[in-house]
Design an enzyme around this catalytic site. Structure first.
Site, PDB file in Angstrom:
ATOM      1  N   GLU A   1       3.468   1.338   2.485  1.00  0.00           N
ATOM      2  CA  GLU A   1       4.504   0.298   2.299  1.00  0.00           C
ATOM      3  C   GLU A   1       4.462  -0.796   3.360  1.00  0.00           C
ATOM      4  O   GLU A   1       5.487  -1.369   3.703  1.00  0.00           O
ATOM      5  CB  GLU A   1       5.905   0.953   2.296  1.00  0.00           C
ATOM      6  CG  GLU A   1       5.981   2.199   1.459  1.00  0.00           C
ATOM      7  CD  GLU A   1       7.395   2.725   1.254  1.00  0.00           C
ATOM      8  OE1 GLU A   1       7.967   3.261   2.202  1.00  0.00           O
ATOM      9  OE2 GLU A   1       7.929   2.564   0.139  1.00  0.00           O
TER      10      GLU A   1
ATOM     11  N   ASP B   1       0.816  -1.214   0.000  1.00  0.00           N
ATOM     12  CA  ASP B   1       0.000   0.000   0.000  1.00  0.00           C
ATOM     13  C   ASP B   1       0.855   1.272   0.000  1.00  0.00           C
ATOM     14  O   ASP B   1       2.084   1.200   0.009  1.00  0.00           O
ATOM     15  CB  ASP B   1      -0.946  -0.015   1.208  1.00  0.00           C
ATOM     16  CG  ASP B   1      -0.201   0.214   2.515  1.00  0.00           C
ATOM     17  OD1 ASP B   1       0.886  -0.369   2.696  1.00  0.00           O
ATOM     18  OD2 ASP B   1      -0.691   0.990   3.350  1.00  0.00           O
TER      19      ASP B   1
END
Ligand code: NOJ
Ligand code: NOJ
Length: 442
Positions: A177, A174
């Site tokens: 991270e 995402d």
């Protein structure tokens, strides 16, 4: 009072925000000394944390602001510098696209000499190619002014869009991270890139079919992010890896995703009742969570997501973020702008709570644009936006530098210093405020 070109009048913020500081730092972090031209360092900080890399996501979002700045500025020097940076960004991005990496185009970040970063990291991060395609598409339409090759830009855009078409169904890390799965904000970024890319695809004479099909399927899949039990749009579905404690589903990335909806043809834009409920729950969540929000007459300090543990250096307790608060401000400005485009405001049972909380309206009704109360509502949204901007102004130092986070306890800045994305998000919010003010003044 006459304001200098970079200064914008605000209801709060001592009456104004001077964007010149942010513009200076933004320009400095692009093609930073010791890096390849076109590199955007996430922050000049080289240790604790080491942000001295070119992140594909950060860079693409920063370049959106860079382009807007170029188009707006009256300062000849800024005009020249931004143009050169954008040109170099295109060349550097082409190099990124053809550099062999561990995950191909899904690689989240590059070393500042352009070589692949092969250390352990949350990869792939498939928002990167979609966000990069988006800015390249914008540049494609300005290719002549920027003396950029339409042919090169076209090839680069197709490369990124092909990747989106191939990968959108697959899990990816995402924006933060941390979680591998399917993310609302990614889907919104994919849809926007494919939608805006249509015209480029047409001009290139390539068959539009696969892009169109993927776009429609993504649009359809977006509906799944609405969680009827939680009554919010959740950030992630089908998590396969990464942090497992994001139980609320609330995430400012979702609100960022709604800002990617620039057309009423798509769902989950700022004015959608589902998004309004999501914003309401997000703000309430952070309001209760951070001590600096208690007994404060400033707008709620906003973080990435309520369960966040990243403190800017390591894992402990999460804090509010500048960019998260700026995007929340931008959300309220966009509400006003989008309602104005729609020509009416519909208050229904579905979004009544939102209106009760953020406006002086507390009954379902439809307000048409010729009604005096229409402009009043837009002004109420603008005032909320201004209040979130005043919140970050409170924590930004006198020298105008902006870090990544501010303490949940005392508001002092923390985490990576001079975070490029913090500046970019402040600028886009200020410019959205300007657009809304112009609408209200008419
Ligand atoms: C952990 C953070 O939660 C994540 O968002 C960040 O990208 C990495 N550390 C690297 O700084
Ligand atoms: C951490 C953030 O979570 C991520 O979104 C960002 O790309 C990096 N820091 C670099 O700014």
């Amino acid at each position: 009072m006459t304001l200098s070109s970079g200064t914008y009048a605000f209801e709060n913020c001592n009456g104004y925000i001077d964007t010149d500081f942010s513009i200076d730092d933004l320009l400095l972090n692009a093609s930073y000394p010791g890096t390849k031209p076109g590199v955007v360092v996430a922050s000049p900080s080289r240790r604790d944390p080491d942000y001295f890399f070119h992140w594909v996501r950060d860079a693409a979002l920063v370049m959106d602001s860079m382009l807007q700045l170029n188009l707006k500025t009256l300062d000849a020097n800024v005009k020249i510098r931004t143009k050169k940076i954008l040109q170099d960004y295109v060349v550097f991005s082409r190099e990124n696209q053809i550099t062999p990496t561990l995950t191909g185009l899904g690689e989240p970040k590059f070393n500042v000499d352009g070589t692949a970063f092969n250390g352990p990291w949350g990869r792939p991060q498939n928002d990167g190619p979609a966000l990069r395609a988006n800015i390249l598409i914008s540049l494609y339409f300005h290719a002549k002014d920027f003396e950029l090759s339409e042919k090169l830009l076209g090839e680069m855009i197709l490369t990124d869009l092909d990747y989106v078409v191939k990968e959108w169904k697959n899990p990816s890390f995402d924006y933060w991270e941390e979680v591998k799965g399917l993310h609302f904000v990614n889907f919104m970024a994919y849809a926007r890139a494919l939608d805006r890319g249509q015209e480029v695809i047409r001009r290139l004479g390539v068959s539009a079919r696969p892009y169109r099909d993927a776009y429609l399927e993504i649009q359809d899949s977006l509906r799944k992010f609405w969680d009827p039990n939680k009554q919010i749009v959740v950030a992630t579905l089908d998590r396969v890896e990464g942090v497992d404690y994001k139980h609320s589903g609330i995430d400012v990335a979702t609100i960022i995703g709604s800002l990617y909806n620039e057309s009423h043809a798509r769902q989950f834009g700022p004015t959608s009742p589902q998004m309004q409920n999501t914003v309401l729950k997000m703000i309430d969540g952070f309001e209760n969570m951070y001590p600096i929000n208690h007994n404060s007459n400033l707008a709620t300090a906003i973080g990435r997501y309520p369960e966040d543990k990243y403190d800017g250096h390591g894992f402990g307790e999460g804090h509010p973020w500048f960019l998260a608060t700026h995007y929340t401000a931008e959300y309220f400005y966009r509400l006003g702008i989008d309602y104005n485009n729609a020509g009416k405001i519909e208050i229904t049972e579905q979004n009544l709570e939102f209106f009760k909380r953020f406006t002086s309206f507390n009954e379902p009704q439809i307000i048409e644009s010729d009604d005096d109360r229409f402009a009043m509502l837009l002004a109420e949204f603008a005032a909320h936006g201004d209040a979130f901007m005043a919140r970050t102004q409170e924590h930004i130092g006198r020298n105008g530098h902006i870090s990544e986070q501010y303490s949940r306890y005392n508001g002092y800045m923390r985490g990576a210093e001079r975070l490029t994305w913090s500046y970019a998000s402040q600028l886009t919010a200020v410019w959205a405020q300007e657009r809304l003010s112009n609408i209200i003044r008419k």
